[in-house]
Design a protein around this motif. Sequence first.
Motif, PDB file in Angstrom:
ATOM      1  N   ALA A  70       0.837  -1.203   0.000  1.00  0.00           N
ATOM      2  CA  ALA A  70       0.000   0.000   0.000  1.00  0.00           C
ATOM      3  C   ALA A  70       0.869   1.248   0.000  1.00  0.00           C
ATOM      4  O   ALA A  70       1.910   1.308   0.661  1.00  0.00           O
ATOM      5  N   SER A  71       0.440   2.258  -0.738  1.00  0.00           N
ATOM      6  CA  SER A  71       1.148   3.540  -0.732  1.00  0.00           C
ATOM      7  C   SER A  71       1.197   4.099   0.688  1.00  0.00           C
ATOM      8  O   SER A  71       0.228   4.012   1.435  1.00  0.00           O
ATOM      9  N   ILE A  85     -10.399  18.163  -0.713  1.00  0.00           N
ATOM     10  CA  ILE A  85     -11.245  16.981  -0.892  1.00  0.00           C
ATOM     11  C   ILE A  85     -10.705  16.095  -2.015  1.00  0.00           C
ATOM     12  O   ILE A  85     -10.879  14.881  -1.999  1.00  0.00           O
ATOM     13  N   GLU A  86     -10.054  16.712  -2.979  1.00  0.00           N
ATOM     14  CA  GLU A  86      -9.537  15.963  -4.131  1.00  0.00           C
ATOM     15  C   GLU A  86      -8.496  14.925  -3.720  1.00  0.00           C
ATOM     16  O   GLU A  86      -8.397  13.852  -4.318  1.00  0.00           O
ATOM     17  N   TYR A  87      -7.696  15.239  -2.679  1.00  0.00           N
ATOM     18  CA  TYR A  87      -6.632  14.340  -2.248  1.00  0.00           C
ATOM     19  C   TYR A  87      -6.954  13.713  -0.906  1.00  0.00           C
ATOM     20  O   TYR A  87      -7.609  14.327  -0.050  1.00  0.00           O
ATOM     21  N   GLU A  88      -6.462  12.491  -0.700  1.00  0.00           N
ATOM     22  CA  GLU A  88      -6.626  11.801   0.569  1.00  0.00           C
ATOM     23  C   GLU A  88      -5.360  11.006   0.867  1.00  0.00           C
ATOM     24  O   GLU A  88      -4.584  10.695  -0.037  1.00  0.00           O
ATOM     25  N   ALA A  97       1.148   9.188   1.869  1.00  0.00           N
ATOM     26  CA  ALA A  97       1.372   9.226   0.415  1.00  0.00           C
ATOM     27  C   ALA A  97       0.068   9.639  -0.247  1.00  0.00           C
ATOM     28  O   ALA A  97      -0.684   8.795  -0.739  1.00  0.00           O
ATOM     29  N   PRO A  98      -0.242  10.924  -0.274  1.00  0.00           N
ATOM     30  CA  PRO A  98      -1.531  11.373  -0.795  1.00  0.00           C
ATOM     31  C   PRO A  98      -1.765  10.942  -2.237  1.00  0.00           C
ATOM     32  O   PRO A  98      -0.851  10.898  -3.053  1.00  0.00           O
TER      33      PRO A  98
END
Length: 319
Positions: free
Chosen positions: A59-60, A199-202, A206-207
């Motif tokens: 996983a990142s 909101i675009e990134y999570e 490591a977004p």
Amino acid sequence: MPAEETRPFAAVLLFLRANVRKARNGSDFLVAELGDVTGSFSTTCFGDSAAFALFSGLASGTVVRVEGITERYQGKFSPKLTAVGMPGQQEIAEGNWLAKLIEAAPEDAGKLWEELQQIIASIPQEGLRATTNQVFENLGERFKTAPAATAMHHAYRHGLLEHTVHVARAAKALLPLYPEVDKGLALAGALLHDVGKAIEYEGELAPSKSRIGILQGHVVLGYRLVRQAAMKAKPQLDADLLERLEHIILSHQGELEWGAATLASTPEAVFVALADNFDAKMGMVQQALRNTPSGQDYSDYLPGLRVSLLTNPPATPAK
């Protein structure tokens, strides 16, 4: 270190991502990206290696331990890995590895947030000021920690906050030169132009793009955030100012091929789009200057600028 020199190394790094590919002979290999607070690099791992087995299902944002030999490929640092593994959680905590692995804005996040609040307070129109406040209240802490991107510019923790304040600083400095630009709309637009990125990134370590970030993108998300806040804020923003503010959000990317929903068609929209582009590019310059090793004349290739940046300071004239 000279480009042709190689040496062994060992490091604890953050696994960012991996792409599995096919070689000409049909065998699998992957290109993994690893990094720490100083930057990132890519390395090729072949199908029969321990690195391929580990990275292909990882996983990142996972912390990994690697050993290898320093090498360069097409001018970029691209080491050959000889051993990989995963340190235990206790070792990670005791070594304070997360602070060493996650790049963050060089400016203090608390002071940046205070400055942002002061800029909001300087917006003359009460409805604009209330709407801007409401957007940040609705977003909460996620805005303060989000990156402004996963690559290109301000792609690190608190990067969105830093970029937003920098664009607003530029706007404040330039507004006296252009009296035709409405101060309140320009400042509100500068502060809100990229809010959709919260909101675009999570993902903290490591977004990456969220589901809604992929499906809608930060321009549409920002437009929605501003409209929702305007409906809730007291006093409410009048329809004309709301339309002009929304237009800034929808057009700030500058060009349709860059992701703008429409082209900037008001003085304030043109002003904010240019201030945004200016700070995005200067953010790339600043990050390259910070991260390029001492003694190296040029940075790695910067896709956003389409150059490798000369990082040596100019010579000081003799006195």
